[in-house]
Design an enzyme around this catalytic site. Sequence first.
Site, PDB file in Angstrom:
ATOM      1  N   ASN A 156       0.899  -1.160   0.000  1.00 58.01           N
ATOM      2  CA  ASN A 156       0.000   0.000   0.000  1.00 58.01           C
ATOM      3  C   ASN A 156       0.932   1.204   0.000  1.00 58.01           C
ATOM      4  O   ASN A 156       1.331   1.713   1.032  1.00 58.01           O
ATOM      5  CB  ASN A 156      -0.904   0.002   1.235  1.00 58.01           C
ATOM      6  CG  ASN A 156      -1.937  -1.120   1.172  1.00 58.01           C
ATOM      7  OD1 ASN A 156      -2.291  -1.594   0.089  1.00 58.01           O
ATOM      8  ND2 ASN A 156      -2.404  -1.559   2.324  1.00 58.01           N
ATOM      9  N   GLU A 177      -7.990  -3.363  -3.274  1.00 58.49           N
ATOM     10  CA  GLU A 177      -8.302  -2.710  -2.002  1.00 58.49           C
ATOM     11  C   GLU A 177      -8.052  -1.205  -2.059  1.00 58.49           C
ATOM     12  O   GLU A 177      -7.434  -0.620  -1.170  1.00 58.49           O
ATOM     13  CB  GLU A 177      -7.491  -3.355  -0.867  1.00 58.49           C
ATOM     14  CG  GLU A 177      -7.812  -4.828  -0.702  1.00 58.49           C
ATOM     15  CD  GLU A 177      -7.137  -5.492   0.497  1.00 58.49           C
ATOM     16  OE1 GLU A 177      -6.033  -5.065   0.874  1.00 58.49           O
ATOM     17  OE2 GLU A 177      -7.727  -6.436   1.040  1.00 58.49           O
ATOM     18  N   LYS A 214      -0.336 -14.949  -3.704  1.00 55.96           N
ATOM     19  CA  LYS A 214      -0.378 -15.439  -2.316  1.00 55.96           C
ATOM     20  C   LYS A 214      -0.571 -16.950  -2.315  1.00 55.96           C
ATOM     21  O   LYS A 214      -1.137 -17.499  -3.259  1.00 55.96           O
ATOM     22  CB  LYS A 214      -1.521 -14.775  -1.547  1.00 55.96           C
ATOM     23  CG  LYS A 214      -1.274 -13.291  -1.254  1.00 55.96           C
ATOM     24  CD  LYS A 214      -2.336 -12.713  -0.318  1.00 55.96           C
ATOM     25  CE  LYS A 214      -2.077 -11.231  -0.077  1.00 55.96           C
ATOM     26  NZ  LYS A 214      -3.008 -10.621   0.885  1.00 55.96           N
ATOM     27  N   ASP A 255      -6.792 -15.182   1.624  1.00 52.23           N
ATOM     28  CA  ASP A 255      -5.854 -14.229   2.213  1.00 52.23           C
ATOM     29  C   ASP A 255      -5.093 -14.786   3.410  1.00 52.23           C
ATOM     30  O   ASP A 255      -5.454 -14.496   4.547  1.00 52.23           O
ATOM     31  CB  ASP A 255      -6.614 -12.968   2.643  1.00 52.23           C
ATOM     32  CG  ASP A 255      -5.681 -11.813   2.925  1.00 52.23           C
ATOM     33  OD1 ASP A 255      -4.478 -11.977   2.712  1.00 52.23           O
ATOM     34  OD2 ASP A 255      -6.168 -10.751   3.349  1.00 52.23           O
ATOM     35  N   GLU A 274      -0.689 -12.198  10.746  1.00 49.25           N
ATOM     36  CA  GLU A 274      -1.915 -11.398  10.741  1.00 49.25           C
ATOM     37  C   GLU A 274      -3.148 -12.189  11.184  1.00 49.25           C
ATOM     38  O   GLU A 274      -3.932 -11.720  12.009  1.00 49.25           O
ATOM     39  CB  GLU A 274      -2.142 -10.837   9.328  1.00 49.25           C
ATOM     40  CG  GLU A 274      -3.436 -10.051   9.185  1.00 49.25           C
ATOM     41  CD  GLU A 274      -3.615  -9.438   7.802  1.00 49.25           C
ATOM     42  OE1 GLU A 274      -2.749  -9.633   6.932  1.00 49.25           O
ATOM     43  OE2 GLU A 274      -4.638  -8.762   7.598  1.00 49.25           O
TER      44      GLU A 274
HETATM   45  O1  GCW Z   1      -4.528  -9.388   4.091  1.00 46.71           O
HETATM   46  C1  GCW Z   1      -4.732  -8.143   3.626  1.00 46.71           C
HETATM   47  C2  GCW Z   1      -4.256  -7.277   4.729  1.00 46.71           C
HETATM   48  C3  GCW Z   1      -3.925  -5.903   4.253  1.00 46.71           C
HETATM   49  C4  GCW Z   1      -2.915  -6.051   3.123  1.00 46.71           C
HETATM   50  C5  GCW Z   1      -3.526  -6.869   2.009  1.00 46.71           C
HETATM   51  C6  GCW Z   1      -2.559  -7.138   0.873  1.00 46.71           C
HETATM   52  C7  GCW Z   1      -1.106  -4.624   2.529  1.00 46.71           C
HETATM   53  O2  GCW Z   1      -5.239  -7.221   5.731  1.00 46.71           O
HETATM   54  O3  GCW Z   1      -3.405  -5.198   5.322  1.00 46.71           O
HETATM   55  O4  GCW Z   1      -2.473  -4.803   2.660  1.00 46.71           O
HETATM   56  O5  GCW Z   1      -3.908  -8.105   2.496  1.00 46.71           O
HETATM   57  O6  GCW Z   1      -1.942  -8.188   0.888  1.00 46.71           O
HETATM   58  O7  GCW Z   1      -2.421  -6.305  -0.003  1.00 46.71           O
END
Ligand code: GCW
Length: 714
Positions: free
Chosen positions: A224, A305, A374, A379, A407
């Site tokens: 971000n 996002e 990922k 996530d 996280e």
């Molecule tokens: O898992 C989410 C997280 C965000 C993160 C996003 C991503 C950097 O909650 O905080 O932002 O993934 O991977 O881009």
Amino acid sequence: MKRLLLVFILFLPVLKTVAENGYDCWLRYTPVENKQLLQTYKQAISAIQFPGTTEILQAARKELMKGLNRILQSNVALTNDPASANLILGAAMLPTDIKASLKSELAKAGTEGFVISSQSIHQRKCIVIAANTDVGVLYGVFHFLRLLQTRQPVNSLQVLSVPRLKLRLLNHWDNLNRTVERGYAGFSIWNWHTLPDYIDQRYIDYARANASIGINGCVLTNVNANATVLTRAYLEKVKALANTFRPYGIKVYLSARFSAPVEIGGLKTADPLDGAVKQWWTDKMNEIYSLIPDFGGFIVKANSEGQPGPQNYGRTHADGANMLADAIAPHHGIIMWRAFVYSNEVPDDRHKQAFSEFVPLDGKFRDNVMVQVKNGAIDFMPREPFHPLFGAMPKTPLMMEFQVTQEYLGQGTHLVYLAPLFKECLDSDTWSKGKGSTVAKVIDGSLDNHELSGLAGVANIGNDIDWTGHPFGQANWYALGRLSWDHALSSEQIAEEWIRMSFNNDIDFVKAVKKMMLSSREIMVKYMNPVGLHHIMATGHHYGPAPWVSNLQRPEWNPAYYHKADSMGIGFNRTVTGSNALGQYKPEAAKLWEDIVTCDEKYLLWFHRVPWDHTMKSGRTLWDELCYQYNNGVDSVRWMQNVWEKQKSKIDEQRYHQVNMLLNIQEKEAVWWRNACLLYFQTFSKRPIPANYEKPDQTLEYYEQLKFPFAPGN
Ligand code: GCW
């Protein structure tokens, strides 16, 4: 008095209570305890020939001498006399006869690999650490030190070690104001304010720790992104870090904010097909490389996002990535374009969206673009099936993105060893080219013949004294590096190395702690997300359970979207009668999960909607199974507490106590997850929690009203 002092000094090194704060990580280089072993080490390593003046070789030599002097508790001599040396190191400057004798091994070592070989030179036993490049020697030094730290024999060594992946990176989600997104170990280690003039010793120790596990790059800034890092003043700071890391074989990378040409360039648009935009990026790349000639490249989170991207201008991800790739290509940099995209305008299952958007772009990216995926499609959940993009874009080098920062896995306070999670994904079979087409082979480039290959981990590092906050968080940093060097290593071997180096070589201690570590991920899954449940954490900070949340603006932000519990049952139907996310996998891979009866139960509620009275393989109903798993998870955390308590006499008091307190938090939070989730799901199942389990001591309303306005990492 004098005698007293002497007694005190004599006994000082063996006192277990000497506090350790964890700063040294796995590079503690503790003295060899066993006299016999010490003797054999000292005999094998008494005179070292290690010429060379490059900054990498100097760093390697410094590390070697520091390590040996501590481990062997004596000053080992450096020599220029080949007739007396018994440890010989080098690349270009290696004596020609030694080079000749290692010719076939060195031919396989490539540009980063190394050879460690016991040789007989002029009738003398020698250990040779050889490589084709200086950085190969550096990696060889760290490997050799690891052998000594873990008390391995060194009398007949034949090691050839070559990294399986080219890019082995840490992604820092660090902001310029030093907050860390999803960081639970304090603030960012990059002190942007005092850079470039002040080089914190931490930067050097960070580089040492990374090099010791094979990490060769780091993205300094959050995906971000903030365009300010691309301004001249900040690039000077980046340059200072690059200079600091270079002797350790580490390149720096940055995140690119797609709208930077507008935000700091004064342009009206960031459209990737616009001539002025292309020129702006070309100029920016030229500027960066004039400061940092070996700059690695950029990571980009675009149209995800709320981040800006090419789609803001009606262009595709490939248009955006290629524009940046063209601008950086003359400098041999790379663009890592993230596939983490999902949109609330798309009514489809979030699980499917990245695949739908990226598969049609396969073959459309420039050669210096990697798509970073990922490990799972949602996530970084405690357990996810592998991302269906792996194996589905054969013309594009795909890079793995793991999350080291926890996280969704207990954040900064839960002991969860992540190597088994990483391995579970890497070893998954995509079947894209028949049986054995594992995710590991997709990302190491061997399946589809890609030159570029890589793995990145979202770092768990902050400015806490021990870097990761939780002492066992270091194990995950360590595991990420070791697996990016060699994904075939076992979780067990990695854990054992780490325990021995980070704590001690006591066999019982190693055994007990290893068992605890190897079980820890499964235990966490049980008390948080059993049977394939996912994304039922609290909103925003993601701390703690909140399966009840269903009022957020975007449907796929709501936990209720993922579990879909009602009076009939629970789970997300992703089979052909539901969203058919399963259809994105090769049929042989999908087979593991497609039938509710044969589905691997670890993923049952991930792929199926299941009635509460469905009979599980254990013979229990689904509801009873959930009760069992949640309770078993809590009990197992208590077992971990017990294992740890027994280690008290074996390690330093500071870390013993630290882990003890953290396990107490973990136990409390496991109970919290269990109680909150069972009470909430019970409102649908309408079934009792079997009498043999602990009764929740709070009401659902109590759990629902808990608030944590200052939880970290958000
Ligand atoms: O898992 C989410 C997280 C965000 C993160 C996003 C991503 C950097 O909650 O905080 O932002 O993934 O991977 O881009």
